[in-house]
Design a protein around this motif. Structure first.
Motif, mmCIF file in Angstrom:
data_model
loop_
_atom_site.group_PDB
_atom_site.id
_atom_site.type_symbol
_atom_site.label_atom_id
_atom_site.label_comp_id
_atom_site.label_asym_id
_atom_site.label_seq_id
_atom_site.Cartn_x
_atom_site.Cartn_y
_atom_site.Cartn_z
ATOM 1 N N THR A 238 52.055 36.438 57.550
ATOM 2 C CA THR A 238 52.846 36.739 58.754
ATOM 3 C C THR A 238 52.670 35.662 59.806
ATOM 4 N N MET A 239 51.464 35.132 59.929
ATOM 5 C CA MET A 239 51.236 34.061 60.892
ATOM 6 C C MET A 239 52.023 32.806 60.518
ATOM 7 N N LEU A 240 52.086 32.494 59.218
ATOM 8 C CA LEU A 240 52.871 31.332 58.790
ATOM 9 C C LEU A 240 54.349 31.511 59.105
ATOM 10 N N MET A 241 54.854 32.725 58.978
ATOM 11 C CA MET A 241 56.257 32.983 59.316
ATOM 12 C C MET A 241 56.481 32.894 60.830
ATOM 13 N N MET A 242 55.553 33.403 61.620
ATOM 14 C CA MET A 242 55.684 33.332 63.074
ATOM 15 C C MET A 242 55.607 31.889 63.565
ATOM 16 N N MET A 243 54.757 31.083 62.920
ATOM 17 C CA MET A 243 54.605 29.681 63.313
ATOM 18 C C MET A 243 55.720 28.805 62.753
ATOM 19 N N ASP A 244 56.433 29.320 61.744
ATOM 20 C CA ASP A 244 57.519 28.575 61.107
ATOM 21 C C ASP A 244 57.009 27.225 60.585
ATOM 22 N N VAL A 245 55.946 27.291 59.774
ATOM 23 C CA VAL A 245 55.328 26.075 59.233
ATOM 24 C C VAL A 245 56.183 25.547 58.095
ATOM 25 N N ASN A 246 56.482 24.255 58.141
ATOM 26 C CA ASN A 246 57.263 23.590 57.106
ATOM 27 C C ASN A 246 56.469 22.421 56.543
ATOM 28 N N GLU A 247 56.938 21.913 55.425
ATOM 29 C CA GLU A 247 56.276 20.767 54.809
ATOM 30 C C GLU A 247 56.379 19.550 55.722
ATOM 31 N N GLY A 248 55.244 18.897 55.894
ATOM 32 C CA GLY A 248 55.190 17.719 56.756
ATOM 33 C C GLY A 248 54.790 18.002 58.179
ATOM 34 N N ASP A 249 54.535 19.268 58.527
ATOM 35 C CA ASP A 249 54.140 19.608 59.896
ATOM 36 C C ASP A 249 52.691 19.213 60.152
ATOM 37 N N CYS A 250 52.375 19.111 61.429
ATOM 38 C CA CYS A 250 51.004 18.865 61.881
ATOM 39 C C CYS A 250 50.543 20.105 62.642
ATOM 40 N N VAL A 251 49.489 20.748 62.136
ATOM 41 C CA VAL A 251 49.065 22.060 62.635
ATOM 42 C C VAL A 251 47.619 21.962 63.097
ATOM 43 N N LEU A 252 47.317 22.630 64.196
ATOM 44 C CA LEU A 252 45.956 22.741 64.712
ATOM 45 C C LEU A 252 45.431 24.139 64.425
ATOM 46 N N GLU A 253 44.217 24.196 63.894
ATOM 47 C CA GLU A 253 43.535 25.471 63.650
ATOM 48 C C GLU A 253 42.199 25.440 64.368
ATOM 49 N N SER A 254 41.968 26.437 65.182
ATOM 50 C CA SER A 254 40.700 26.551 65.877
ATOM 51 C C SER A 254 40.004 27.821 65.404
ATOM 52 N N GLY A 255 38.830 27.651 64.799
ATOM 53 C CA GLY A 255 38.109 28.751 64.163
ATOM 54 C C GLY A 255 38.273 28.678 62.655
ATOM 55 N N SER A 256 37.596 27.712 62.025
ATOM 56 C CA SER A 256 37.740 27.536 60.568
ATOM 57 C C SER A 256 37.240 28.743 59.802
ATOM 58 N N GLY A 257 36.187 29.390 60.322
ATOM 59 C CA GLY A 257 35.649 30.574 59.648
ATOM 60 C C GLY A 257 35.157 30.246 58.260
ATOM 61 N N SER A 258 35.672 30.981 57.249
ATOM 62 C CA SER A 258 35.322 30.739 55.852
ATOM 63 C C SER A 258 36.325 29.849 55.136
ATOM 64 N N GLY A 259 37.348 29.375 55.818
ATOM 65 C CA GLY A 259 38.298 28.452 55.230
ATOM 66 C C GLY A 259 39.526 29.071 54.632
ATOM 67 N N ALA A 260 39.765 30.367 54.834
ATOM 68 C CA ALA A 260 40.930 31.020 54.230
ATOM 69 C C ALA A 260 42.229 30.498 54.852
ATOM 70 N N MET A 261 42.319 30.521 56.194
ATOM 71 C CA MET A 261 43.543 30.063 56.845
ATOM 72 C C MET A 261 43.758 28.576 56.633
ATOM 73 N N SER A 262 42.678 27.818 56.493
ATOM 74 C CA SER A 262 42.816 26.377 56.235
ATOM 75 C C SER A 262 43.510 26.132 54.909
ATOM 76 N N LEU A 263 43.196 26.930 53.895
ATOM 77 C CA LEU A 263 43.838 26.767 52.590
ATOM 78 C C LEU A 263 45.311 27.147 52.640
ATOM 79 N N PHE A 264 45.649 28.226 53.339
ATOM 80 C CA PHE A 264 47.052 28.619 53.448
ATOM 81 C C PHE A 264 47.855 27.558 54.207
ATOM 82 N N LEU A 265 47.280 27.016 55.264
ATOM 83 C CA LEU A 265 47.968 25.968 56.007
ATOM 84 C C LEU A 265 48.096 24.690 55.179
ATOM 85 N N SER A 266 47.068 24.392 54.380
ATOM 86 C CA SER A 266 47.118 23.195 53.547
ATOM 87 C C SER A 266 48.259 23.258 52.551
#
Length: 469
Positions: A238-266
């Protein structure tokens, strides 16, 4: 002169001495008989390889293949000549003989040794040939694995699962040489899985089939080693849909945690995009990097190509990381912090106009603090949505009676319909008790109810958009 003293009336000391003499005499007789020592085969469950002495090999094999004890009928029929036996007894005698063992000729052994590349002995017949896939040109050919994937190799991650009623078994493990997969239904050797396609049902030592497959990214983030809580896939998508992330985007993530959101963004930004992940705690930073590298290594063994190395992990406090953000321009931002409103003044100047910043917070009080900070500040942010993503799993299965038979729907009685009702048996509720033939389509009722194990509240998602003041 000998004295005969009854054992019952003898003194205690004399009784002990007589018992000792009888025991010693029995032991001497046993030593004279020299009974043969039998060697038993032991079942090992360790990860190492068991070896045995080569000199004891033929002797041990012959002892293990010894004949079973003879029955009284076999003993009597063995003493009588063949002419005196009736046809029934003679047939039974032939039946009770040596078990049928396939005889391997020298040519067969030589041929099998050439095909397999290893010498074959008569005691060890060759294993059956492995399954061969159909030719790609055949119209009915089905690929053994997904397109682009290789057979299972040591080092990659796998998921073993089995579901029977409410008892579920699901485990993610790494395929290693000499190791075993442990479960309540028995064990499976890792060596038996290597070289085979994924998605099969190998059987355990107890004969129970267990599905072994490769994990998806959703499976990996749910079963990987964690430090802090992860952004669950339902919230991350749902966060990816709200952010409207597309291929080639540059995204900032604050709070790496265990790396789950980092993998989805990657995966979302692809090889042409970049993800900057900032974490203030050292232990969380190390855990996120390990989980990210572990997934990339498994992907390389699985596909043969590299997972995009597009995530840059940094240990820093985003509140004072203006130097780290210099030169960056972000298409979207994902915040997973306890106090996200504290980093907004530092992050907003590097967010493109009209871009979206999503905030992942667990408590409604954090949402209130965030909105209050936006009201009191002059930041160019507009709160568009505050949502919670519920997820309810359902269990849908055919209705089954206590005797294991499917319940059958009772069609309404139509006037004038001639049916032979003599062979129909119903219970008090009007359901047919037994059916010997498979029920036709649409005749079996289903039971549908929510799954007893539901995922509760995880987080609130706040969508903020940068806009002109």
């Amino acid at each position: 002169m000998s004295i005969c003293i009854p054992l019952g009336g003898a003194p205690p000391l004399l009784r002990i001495f007589l018992c000792y003499l009888r025991h010693r005499r029995y032991r001497d007789l046993q030593n004279l008989r020299r009974l043969p020592t039998w060697h038993h085969a032991l079942r090992t469950f360790s990860a190492g390889h068991s070896r045995r002495n080569e000199n004891e090999g033929p002797k041990l094999d012959s002892l293990l293949r010894r004949r079973r004890p003879l029955s009284p009928l076999e003993r009597i029929s063995g003493l009588l000549p063949r002419d005196a036996l009736t046809p029934d007894v003679e047939q039974l005698r032939e039946h009770m003989g040596e078990p049928d063992v396939k005889e391997w000729s020298a040519s067969d052994l030589a041929k099998e040794s050439v095909n397999s590349g290893t010498p074959v002995s008569p005691e060890d017949p060759p294993d059956p040939a492995p399954e061969t896939n159909a030719e790609p040109g055949d119209p009915g050919a089905t690929p053994a694995s997904l397109p682009g994937e290789r057979p299972l190799v040591f080092g990659e991650l796998l998921v073993a699962e089995r579901k029977k009623g409410r008892v579920e078994f699901r485990k993610m493990f790494q395929l290693q040489a000499g190791m075993r997969l442990q479960s309540s239904w028995g064990t499976i050797l890792h060596d038996d899985l290597a070289g085979r396609p994924a998605g099969r049902h190998p059987r355990t030592t107890q004969g129970i089939p267990i599905l072994v497959r490769r994990p998806s990214l959703e499976d990996y983030v749910l079963y990987m080693k964690r430090g802090p809580a992860i952004a669950y896939p339902k919230d991350a998508s749902t966060m990816l849909m709200m952010m409207d992330v597309n291929e080639g985007d540059c995204v900032l993530e604050s709070g790496s945690g265990s790396g789950a959101m980092s993998l989805f963004l990657s995966r979302a930004v692809g090889s042409r995009g970049r993800v900057l992940s900032v974490e203030v705690r050292d232990d969380h930073h190390r855990r996120a990097v390990k989980n990210y590298n572990r997934w990339r290594a498994s992907w390389r063994l699985r596909r043969g190509d590299e997972w995009p190395d597009n995530v840059s992990f940094h240990k820093a406090d985003l509140c004072t990381a203006s130097v780290l953000l210099d030169g960056w321009g972000f298409n979207s931002v994902a915040l997973d912090l306890i106090s996200p409103h504290l980093v907004l003044p530092t992050m907003i100047p590097y967010l493109h106009q009209g871009a979206v910043c999503t905030v992942y917070v667990a408590n409604i009080t954090q949402v209130i603090d965030l909105l209050e900070a936006l009201r009191c500040s002059v930041l160019p942010l507009l709160c568009e949505r505050i949502i919670e993503v519920p997820l309810r799993e359902w269990r849908v299965a055919p209705a089954v009676q206590k005797d294991g038979q499917f319940c059958v729907r009772i069609p309404p009685i139509v006037h004038g319909d001639q049916k032979d009702e003599e062979h129909e048996t119903f219970d008090e509720e009007g359901r047919e008790l037994t059916t010997s033939e498979p029920a036709s389509f649409g005749s079996v009722p289903y039971i549908a109810r929510p799954h007893p194990e539901q995922m509760g509240h995880t987080a609130f998602l706040v969508k903020l958009r940068k806009c002109a003041q």
